[in-house]
Design a protein around this motif. Structure first.
Motif, PDB file in Angstrom:
ATOM      1  N   CYS A 434     -39.077   4.509 -14.460  1.00  0.00           N
ATOM      2  CA  CYS A 434     -38.023   5.334 -15.044  1.00  0.00           C
ATOM      3  C   CYS A 434     -37.609   6.381 -14.034  1.00  0.00           C
ATOM      4  CB  CYS A 434     -38.493   5.984 -16.352  1.00  0.00           C
ATOM      5  SG  CYS A 434     -39.786   7.220 -16.125  1.00  0.00           S
ATOM      6  N   TRP A 809     -32.722   6.991 -16.785  1.00  0.00           N
ATOM      7  CA  TRP A 809     -32.875   5.553 -16.968  1.00  0.00           C
ATOM      8  C   TRP A 809     -34.340   5.199 -17.185  1.00  0.00           C
ATOM      9  CZ3 TRP A 809     -36.014   2.982 -13.502  1.00  0.00           C
ATOM     10  CH2 TRP A 809     -36.253   3.624 -12.288  1.00  0.00           C
ATOM     11  N   ASP A 811     -36.766   1.358 -17.269  1.00  0.00           N
ATOM     12  CA  ASP A 811     -36.767  -0.093 -17.072  1.00  0.00           C
ATOM     13  C   ASP A 811     -38.172  -0.609 -17.368  1.00  0.00           C
ATOM     14  OD1 ASP A 811     -36.429  -2.720 -16.229  1.00  0.00           O
ATOM     15  OD2 ASP A 811     -35.156  -2.152 -14.549  1.00  0.00           O
ATOM     16  N   ARG A 813     -40.579  -4.243 -18.559  1.00  0.00           N
ATOM     17  CA  ARG A 813     -40.670  -5.682 -18.804  1.00  0.00           C
ATOM     18  C   ARG A 813     -42.052  -5.978 -19.338  1.00  0.00           C
ATOM     19  NH1 ARG A 813     -36.734  -8.845 -16.677  1.00  0.00           N
ATOM     20  NH2 ARG A 813     -38.009 -10.708 -16.421  1.00  0.00           N
ATOM     21  N   ARG A 824     -33.706  -2.381 -20.165  1.00  0.00           N
ATOM     22  CA  ARG A 824     -33.323  -1.306 -19.246  1.00  0.00           C
ATOM     23  C   ARG A 824     -32.221  -0.494 -19.902  1.00  0.00           C
ATOM     24  NH1 ARG A 824     -33.335   0.159 -13.727  1.00  0.00           N
ATOM     25  NH2 ARG A 824     -31.535   1.453 -13.177  1.00  0.00           N
TER      26      ARG A 824
END
Length: 885
Positions: A434, A809, A811, A813, A824
């Motif tokens: 992030c 932001w 992100d 997974r 994201r």
């Protein structure tokens, strides 16, 4: 071709070596289409990789199921190799090619053990910590070709197997630590390409390990037995179908090894001058070795371990050489870790390398060993004096970032030192980054806390004289661990020992494997309060199997643990009074900051925490009963859960809705475990926020309250406060540790105090993953990757990202059993740019919480809902833009 099978798994692993029942099958599907669903599959099992010797063919099965497939009526033969492949068809009428095959090797199955346990130790060696060698020469038929050769091996103690001069396999610390009297694992190694026609040599080196070594903070030894021993059965199959079997028996011979001392806590002493070069090779001419002793032992407890052994996983070079104010030479590896230091050295015979391993420097920059308590964490190597010598330990490991070089011939060149990271072999499944560097470091610390403590059992710390499988730590961290790595087999193995170590009445030990019972007479707390059945600790018996089901969708763990789970619920009920429960020693909200001065026990009343967990575990067990179609149990325990909740509300809430215990943890548990009367939920939430604000937005929670704090806030309309709590960076907070230079999670919020002084050395680990349980909030809430218990294993995911905290932001997974789920989000003003990836053969509910206006929908049909907007999506890549309220 658009459609392919990217990964076939067996018991969620790419390969297995040593299985006793047919593995659970699963695969990941790749396609560039959206909304891809499997419509059929065909699965084959063969003895050969070319599939010319097929032993099972499913035919075309019209099914969407692509994971947790259990095949019936496939008869396996022992000590044999199998290959599996699959091909699939999808709803676009495309058919994949056959997958790359996955392989497995069977264990001994019902063929039984012909081998005996053998020992090179004498009865008087029971208090000896040296290592021994055993060996045997044998002839393989030189007139026949070897089709396969497998060794099935285990030990009392720790072993390393050698054949024809080389160590076999990459496992370390085998056979690991289990409840040996009930459950001893054996490993299976492929020797097909190692053995030759004619003369061969097989041997092993054996150390004390957990079996007879010096273990526990009581520093007792010989918990399971007094001598090390090896059991080994080599099955050689020739191309004509005939077999030779080589067993451990009285024909083997033994001797002492160069390892003069090896203990898990204290390290290893190795004298290279005593090496017998080539001792396991064909050309070796031994001095007179002694006969081994055949030892009586229960072979029915031997069970195959197909995966998950401890391995060397990473190699780290030093980042700095430090000379401390006291003049010590210290190597800094830049990362707190568990493992070994490997070094190379030149010098004269008899010169030594002596290293001491430790976690932190003190406030003055000097070596700090006090928090190791009685553990020495010392390795000593005596040179043989022949050119460059490279070495690392064998039957111990250390928890450290720093190494004090006490002796070393010549100059200390950092190029000669490497830290080798050890942990149980597990695939990393979680990735997170992030715009906050501090939050990224926190995630790093959580991950390395897992690496440092998942060494065959989930330990509480890897450095001091403890390293025990505390059930509470494993319970609260289980969900986080299962986002970070594929933990299904790791926890299934540990839960087996929990099951075996339960009391006849269903009580669950504080540590698994249990070495506290009957060994705590000198510990006042445990001697008086007992060594089993503490709330939140013992609940690992229920919470961990349920978490495995939720994350992997595999009912086998639930089936295997069902009686254990039920036993624990029944134990609590038997010891409850009108559905209020507590029992003897309770750790409560362990090491909470609202504890009395000098106490480890937080301020939240034990009867509240106990009854809250009684309700929660009973609810989960009733759900597990439903999953397994145990309808009567489901109804019985669902009814019991309702009664416990009603009693909790009667006892702990006033008629006006005030929770009697005014602590953060009491309110967190009541909210997260859904114990609050709905009419009082808002008041309870507001009081929790008040309690948070009373400490300037800081937590004062311990082991019980901390894991659920952010959840209790974000689930009840207080996302802003959850983010603020997470991102606090002054004491006490997660990021306080980060700013203090931590590379793993600390045991105490104030392990190192703001003034640089240390928390009590008595219990102050700097690699103790429990508070890292906040990691699941990063995945489940911040990124919004949530499982659906009605379609577990992320067959159906709930994607509900919760941007906040001022982050630009984020992100993340998660590699689910179906494939990667990716989220994201980027925030610009009030606009969120969201990208989501859903794997083939799955679907998801996409929730845009607090979504006000939709700007770009990428073809998704959103509908308004209470939270904002929602939509059902199939597999594929999606990009959505929306404005926040």
């Amino acid at each position: 071709m658009m459609l392919s099978v990217s990964k076939l798994t067996l018991d969620h692993e790419p390969a297995l070596s040593g299985v006793e029942r047919l593995p659970v099958m699963g695969w990941k599907i790749e396609s560039r289409h959206r909304n891809v669903r499997q419509t059929s599959y065909q699965l084959q099992i063969s003895h050969d990789i070319c599939f010319n010797q097929i032993v099972f063919d499913s035919g075309v099965q019209h099914s969407e199921q692509s994971n947790n497939i259990v095949l019936a009526n496939v008869a396996l033969i022992p000590s044999a190799r199998y290959f599996v492949r699959v091909r699939v068809q999808d709803n676009y009428a495309e058919t994949s090619a056959w997958s790359e095959p996955a392989g497995f090797i069977t264990g001994l199955l019902d063929s039984g053990w012909r081998a005996e346990f053998i020992s090179a130790e004498k009865p008087e060696d029971k208090d000896n910590s040296k290592a021994t060698l055993v060996r045997k020469t044998f002839e393989a038929d030189s007139h026949k070709s070897i089709s396969s050769a497998f060794a099935h091996v285990s030990a009392w103690g720790i072993y390393q197997l050698y054949v024809n001069g080389n160590k076999v396999g990459t496992d370390e610390l085998t056979p690991g630590w289990t409840s040996y009297a009930h459950h001893l694992l054996y490993q299976t190694y492929d020797l097909t390409d190692i053995l030759c026609g004619g003369l061969n040599v097989i041997g092993a080196m054996l150390g004390a390990g957990w079996y007879k070594g010096d273990m526990g903070f009581t520093r007792d030894r010989n918990y399971y037995g007094e001598n090390t021993a090896l059991i080994c059965q080599v099955v050689i199959t020739y191309t004509d179908g005939s077999q030779d079997i080589i067993n451990t028996d009285e024909s083997w011979e033994g001797d002492d090894s160069p390892i003069l001392f090896a203990e898990i806590y204290d390290g290893e002493i190795y004298d290279a001058r005593q090496e017998q070069t080539g001792w396991s090779s064909q050309k070796f001419t031994p001095r007179v070795w002694r006969p081994v002793r055949v030892m009586a032992g229960d072979k029915t407890v031997l069970k195959a371990q197909a995966s998950g052994a401890v391995k060397q996983t990473e190699r780290l070079k030093p980042v700095a050489m430090i000379t401390t104010p006291q003049g010590d030479r210290v190597i800094d590896f830049g990362q707190n870790l568990s493992g070994w230091v490997e070094f190379c050295v030149k010098g004269r015979a008899g010169q030594k390398v002596i290293l001491r391993h430790f976690e932190v420097l003190d406030a003055a920059g000097n070596v700090y060993l006090d928090n190791l308590r009685s553990a020495k964490q010392r390795t000593e190597y005596v040179l043989r004096g022949e050119g460059e010598e490279c070495w690392h330990p064998h039957f111990t490991w250390q928890g450290f970032r720093y190494v004090k070089v006490e002796e070393y011939p010549g100059d200390v060149d950092l190029n000669n030192f490497t830290a080798i990271v050890l942990h149980s072999a597990m695939e990393q499944t979680g990735e997170f980054s992030c715009s906050s560097a501090e939050l990224n470091q926190l995630h790093h610390n959580i991950l390395w806390g897992l690496k440092g403590n998942f060494i065959d059992v989930p330990t509480d710390c890897p450095q001091r004289d403890e390293r025990l499988g505390w059930t509470g730590d494993a319970q609260i961290f289980c969900r986080t661990a299962s986002y970070l790595m594929q933990t299904r087999n790791f926890f299934a193995k540990w839960l087996t020992d929990l099951r075996y170590d339960q009391t006849p009445e269903g009580g669950v030990p504080h540590v698994v494997p249990d070495i506290l019972t009957n060994h705590c007479g000198k510990d006042r707390l445990l001697a008086d309060g007992g060594t089993h059945s503490a709330s939140a600790w013992a609940d690992a018996a229920v919470i961990n199997p349920w978490t495995m089901y939720l994350m992997y969708g595999d009912t086998r763990v639930l089936e295997d643990q069902y009686d254990s789970m039920k036993g624990w619920i029944d134990f609590m009920e038997a010891h409850s009074e009108h559905h209020l429960w507590r029992y003897k020693l309770q750790f409560g909200d362990w090491v909470a900051l609202d504890a009395k001065e000098g106490s480890y026990f937080g301020a939240t009343p034990n009867d509240l925490t106990c009854t809250a967990y009684f309700a929660y575990s009973t609810l989960l067990f009733s759900k597990a009963a439903s999953v397994l179609n145990r309808t009567a149990d489901h109804r019985k325990y669902a009814d019991l859960h309702d009664k416990i909740v009603h009693r909790f509300q009667q006892e702990f809430f006033t008629p006006a809705g005030r929770l009697a215990a005014r602590t953060q943890t009491a309110h967190i548990l009541a909210l997260y475990f859904n114990l609050v009367p709905e009419a009082f939920r808002q008041r309870t939430t507001e009081t929790l926020v008040e309690l948070l604000n009373e400490h300037d937005g800081h937590l004062v929670t311990g082991f019980v309250g901390t894991p659920y704090f952010c959840h209790a806030l974000s689930q009840n309309g207080r996302l802003k406060e959850a983010w603020q709590l997470l991102l606090k960076d002054d004491f006490p907070s997660w990021l306080y540790q980060v700013k203090a230079g931590a590379t793993t999670i600390w045991e105490h919020w104030d392990g190192i105090k703001p003034d640089g002084s240390m928390w009590s050395a008595d219990m102050n680990s700097f690699n103790h993953y429990a508070y890292g349980a906040v990691g699941e909030w990063l995945y489940r809430v911040a990124a919004g990757i949530e499982a659906d218990e009605d379609q577990p294993g992320f067959k159906h995911a709930i994607i509900q990202p919760r941007p906040g905290g001022g982050l630009d932001w984020l992100d993340a997974r998660y590699q689910s059993i179906y494939g990667a789920i990716g989220v994201r989000w980027e925030v610009s003003g009030q606009t969120v740019d969201l990208r989501v990836s859903i794997p083939a053969n799955t679907c998801a509910t996409l929730l845009l919480t607090d979504g006000k206006t939709l700007h770009e929908t990428d073809g998704i049909d959103f509908v308004p809902c209470v939270q904002g907007y929602t939509a059902e999506v199939g597999s594929g890549e999606y990009r959505v833009k929306y404005a926040l309220v």
